[in-house]
Design a protein around this motif. Structure first.
Motif, PDB file in Angstrom:
ATOM      1  N   TYR A 145     -14.407-122.988  66.472  1.00 50.96           N
ATOM      2  CA  TYR A 145     -15.502-123.856  66.894  1.00 50.96           C
ATOM      3  C   TYR A 145     -15.819-123.730  68.386  1.00 50.96           C
ATOM      4  CZ  TYR A 145     -15.226-126.137  62.351  1.00 50.96           C
ATOM      5  OH  TYR A 145     -15.255-126.393  61.003  1.00 50.96           O
ATOM      6  N   VAL A 146     -15.128-122.849  69.081  1.00 46.99           N
ATOM      7  CA  VAL A 146     -15.326-122.731  70.528  1.00 46.99           C
ATOM      8  C   VAL A 146     -16.580-121.910  70.813  1.00 46.99           C
ATOM      9  CG1 VAL A 146     -14.352-121.852  72.676  1.00 46.99           C
ATOM     10  CG2 VAL A 146     -12.880-122.969  71.001  1.00 46.99           C
ATOM     11  N   SER A 152     -19.512-128.268  80.598  1.00 46.12           N
ATOM     12  CA  SER A 152     -18.378-128.928  81.256  1.00 46.12           C
ATOM     13  C   SER A 152     -17.181-128.915  80.325  1.00 46.12           C
ATOM     14  CB  SER A 152     -18.734-130.373  81.614  1.00 46.12           C
ATOM     15  OG  SER A 152     -18.949-131.135  80.438  1.00 46.12           O
ATOM     16  N   LEU A 153     -16.037-129.282  80.869  1.00 48.06           N
ATOM     17  CA  LEU A 153     -14.823-129.348  80.067  1.00 48.06           C
ATOM     18  C   LEU A 153     -14.953-130.419  78.986  1.00 48.06           C
ATOM     19  CD1 LEU A 153     -12.169-127.751  80.143  1.00 48.06           C
ATOM     20  CD2 LEU A 153     -11.144-129.657  81.394  1.00 48.06           C
ATOM     21  N   SER A 154     -15.587-131.538  79.334  1.00 54.31           N
ATOM     22  CA  SER A 154     -15.749-132.623  78.351  1.00 54.31           C
ATOM     23  C   SER A 154     -16.697-132.210  77.236  1.00 54.31           C
ATOM     24  CB  SER A 154     -16.255-133.893  79.037  1.00 54.31           C
ATOM     25  OG  SER A 154     -17.509-133.670  79.656  1.00 54.31           O
ATOM     26  N   ALA A 155     -17.756-131.442  77.565  1.00 52.27           N
ATOM     27  CA  ALA A 155     -18.680-130.972  76.535  1.00 52.27           C
ATOM     28  C   ALA A 155     -17.978-129.991  75.601  1.00 52.27           C
ATOM     29  CB  ALA A 155     -19.888-130.311  77.184  1.00 52.27           C
ATOM     30  N   LEU A 156     -17.141-129.126  76.154  1.00 55.77           N
ATOM     31  CA  LEU A 156     -16.373-128.194  75.334  1.00 55.77           C
ATOM     32  C   LEU A 156     -15.421-128.953  74.421  1.00 55.77           C
ATOM     33  CD1 LEU A 156     -15.470-125.346  74.561  1.00 55.77           C
ATOM     34  CD2 LEU A 156     -13.944-125.371  76.555  1.00 55.77           C
ATOM     35  N   ALA A 194      -9.369-127.693  75.024  1.00 56.89           N
ATOM     36  CA  ALA A 194     -10.463-127.237  75.888  1.00 56.89           C
ATOM     37  C   ALA A 194      -9.906-126.638  77.171  1.00 56.89           C
ATOM     38  CB  ALA A 194     -11.405-128.394  76.195  1.00 56.89           C
ATOM     39  N   GLY A 195      -8.946-127.319  77.769  1.00 58.87           N
ATOM     40  CA  GLY A 195      -8.323-126.790  78.975  1.00 58.87           C
ATOM     41  C   GLY A 195      -7.619-125.466  78.726  1.00 58.87           C
ATOM     42  N   TYR A 196      -6.978-125.363  77.585  1.00 56.92           N
ATOM     43  CA  TYR A 196      -6.271-124.131  77.230  1.00 56.92           C
ATOM     44  C   TYR A 196      -7.252-122.966  77.075  1.00 56.92           C
ATOM     45  CZ  TYR A 196      -3.672-120.797  74.334  1.00 56.92           C
ATOM     46  OH  TYR A 196      -3.085-119.659  73.825  1.00 56.92           O
ATOM     47  N   PHE A 197      -8.367-123.188  76.376  1.00 53.58           N
ATOM     48  CA  PHE A 197      -9.319-122.105  76.119  1.00 53.58           C
ATOM     49  C   PHE A 197     -10.020-121.656  77.399  1.00 53.58           C
ATOM     50  CE2 PHE A 197      -9.539-123.972  71.640  1.00 53.58           C
ATOM     51  CZ  PHE A 197      -8.664-123.012  71.126  1.00 53.58           C
ATOM     52  N   VAL A 198     -10.291-122.575  78.311  1.00 60.90           N
ATOM     53  CA  VAL A 198     -10.903-122.195  79.580  1.00 60.90           C
ATOM     54  C   VAL A 198      -9.903-121.428  80.438  1.00 60.90           C
ATOM     55  CG1 VAL A 198     -11.826-123.090  81.758  1.00 60.90           C
ATOM     56  CG2 VAL A 198     -12.608-124.048  79.583  1.00 60.90           C
ATOM     57  N   GLU A 199      -8.681-121.907  80.477  1.00 60.03           N
ATOM     58  CA  GLU A 199      -7.629-121.265  81.282  1.00 60.03           C
ATOM     59  C   GLU A 199      -7.386-119.831  80.822  1.00 60.03           C
ATOM     60  OE1 GLU A 199      -2.840-121.849  82.247  1.00 60.03           O
ATOM     61  OE2 GLU A 199      -3.991-123.456  81.276  1.00 60.03           O
ATOM     62  N   HIS A 200      -7.537-119.580  79.522  1.00 63.34           N
ATOM     63  CA  HIS A 200      -7.284-118.240  78.985  1.00 63.34           C
ATOM     64  C   HIS A 200      -8.585-117.437  78.812  1.00 63.34           C
ATOM     65  CE1 HIS A 200      -3.444-120.186  78.081  1.00 63.34           C
ATOM     66  NE2 HIS A 200      -2.931-118.974  77.928  1.00 63.34           N
ATOM     67  N   ASN A 201      -9.653-117.889  79.477  1.00 62.27           N
ATOM     68  CA  ASN A 201     -10.932-117.172  79.506  1.00 62.27           C
ATOM     69  C   ASN A 201     -11.534-116.951  78.113  1.00 62.27           C
ATOM     70  OD1 ASN A 201     -10.886-116.824  82.374  1.00 62.27           O
ATOM     71  ND2 ASN A 201      -9.404-115.164  82.090  1.00 62.27           N
ATOM     72  N   ALA A 204     -16.233-120.134  78.718  1.00 57.57           N
ATOM     73  CA  ALA A 204     -16.629-120.205  80.127  1.00 57.57           C
ATOM     74  C   ALA A 204     -17.424-121.476  80.369  1.00 57.57           C
ATOM     75  CB  ALA A 204     -17.467-118.987  80.506  1.00 57.57           C
ATOM     76  N   LEU A 205     -17.210-122.075  81.522  1.00 56.57           N
ATOM     77  CA  LEU A 205     -17.959-123.265  81.907  1.00 56.57           C
ATOM     78  C   LEU A 205     -19.120-122.846  82.801  1.00 56.57           C
ATOM     79  CD1 LEU A 205     -15.115-125.831  82.700  1.00 56.57           C
ATOM     80  CD2 LEU A 205     -16.286-125.400  80.536  1.00 56.57           C
TER      81      LEU A 205
END
Length: 384
Positions: A145-146, A152-156, A194-201, A204-205
């Motif tokens: 679903y990503v 933003s992180l909250s929207a993700l 959400a934090g995990y998926f952004v951290e591992h690229n 993208a925000l």
């Protein structure tokens, strides 16, 4: 004031099936139930009744009533609804509702405030707390679903939360202790993921950009009810002020559309190109056997995506209709740029995938930059 109701099947087999994920968050009632639900409904608790008592396993929130030829469908918001457990035996045993009516094998109850609050408190008391990592099964399903980008992180996290609600019952998820007071197992897990998926690229925000809304990726097996025409039952008719506001928006859109059309046509004329129109096509010009055709859309931040999608379909249809008479055809969608917003590259890439050029009309720029690449000649016909 919005009401909460309970809808109980006469047995487990007739109740919503908690084993069929992704969940559609729908329950189907006989059309005769419509007269019992002639009120504004916010929440629906669903389950089954037996000689032992009443059991709740599904909570539909922010619901809509949809009427088909054969059923009344109650549709819950996937961002807020939930299955409490995949095990019928773990559904909540609640006190007998005070107001109930039996209709076509169903027990329908209108809940008092204290009854609704008691059910919600009982459900919350079962939430699980964990200090451990999120299970791989949950992470893998959430990944489906990503979206590529989020504002933003909250929207993700909100997008991921819908995926979790679609595929997991509440008792299959844990939450961190810090989220116990204001959170739920769903948004607690979604925030961490959400934090995990952004951290591992993986995602993208892109803050401050206007982007296409996320597509619901929760594919499920179709049923015969998916192919029946549906009529949504509005909660209440718009008042006169709301009707007036709609008319103002329509007038603004029509006026703006004509302003953009005139502006672009004038620029073509000033460039020694004869602007062409028809009853369907907003604007066009020819160069030998080449045709450039434009669909023009006014837009605001609120309706940009709807105008974008509608415009793509229209100009694609025009290209198809003109294809026996011109070749090649350059199809373009000109859409107004809402003030102070950056438009995501996703819009341009999606239009390009359909062989349609997305052109932005920016009132704050001077020509020729007001619509970049409005004119683009194709000299290929001279080579034949």
């Amino acid at each position: 004031m919005p009401s909460s109701i309970c809808v109980f099947a006469s047995d487990k087999l007739s109740a919503p099936d908690p084993s069929k994920a992704p969940f559609g968050f729908e329950i189907h009632l006989p059309l005769s139930a419509l007269e019992l639900l002639d009120l504004e409904i916010e929440d629906v608790f669903s389950g089954y009744a037996s000689v032992e008592g009443f059991y709740v396993g599904v909570v539909l929130r922010n619901v809509e009533l949809v009427e088909t030829e054969s059923a009344l469908v109650i549709v819950g918001d996937p961002a807020e609804s939930e299955f409490l457990s995949t095990d019928y035996n773990a559904w909540l045993a609640i006190a007998n509702p005070q107001q109930s009516e039996v209709r076509d094998g169903l027990v329908i109850s209108i809940l008092e405030d204290n009854e609704r609050e008691a059910i919600q408190a009982l459900a919350k008391s079962r939430w699980k707390i964990s200090f451990g990592s999120i299970p791989n099964l949950v992470r893998a399903k959430a990944l489906e679903y990503v979206p590529r980008t989020a504002s933003s992180l909250s929207a993700l996290a909100k997008t991921i939360e819908i995926g979790l609600r679609r595929n997991f019952a509440t008792d299959q998820l844990h939450m961190t202790p810090g989220d116990r007071i204001t959170g739920t197992p769903y948004n607690s897990a979604a925030s961490a993921l959400a934090g995990y998926f952004v951290e591992h690229n993986i995602a993208a925000l892109e803050p401050g950009q206007l982007r296409m809304p996320n597509v619901d990726l929760g594919l499920r097996a179709a049923t015969i009810d998916d192919f029946k025409a549906r009529v949504r039952k509005t909660r209440k008719l718009p008042n006169q002020s709301q009707i007036d506001a709609i008319e103002v928006k329509l007038e603004r859109a029509e006026k703006r559309h004509q302003e953009i059309l005139e502006d672009c046509a004038n620029y073509l004329s000033e460039s020694s190109i004869t602007p062409l129109v028809s009853e369907s096509a907003d604007l066009a010009y020819t160069f030998g056997s080449n045709l450039t055709i434009y669909e023009i859309k006014s837009a605001t931040a609120e309706n940009f995506d709807a105008q974008f999608e509608k415009g793509l379909l229209q100009v694609a249809r025009y290209r198809w209709e003109f294809s026996p008479h011109y070749s090649p055809i350059r199809a373009c969608l000109i859409i107004e740029k809402p003030a102070f917003l950056v438009i995501s590259e996703n819009f341009f890439e999606f239009a390009e995938s359909l062989d349609i050029e997305l052109l932005i009309w920016d009132e704050l720029r001077e020509w020729p930059s007001r619509v970049t690449n409005l004119i683009k000649q194709n000299f290929s016909y001279l080579e034949d």
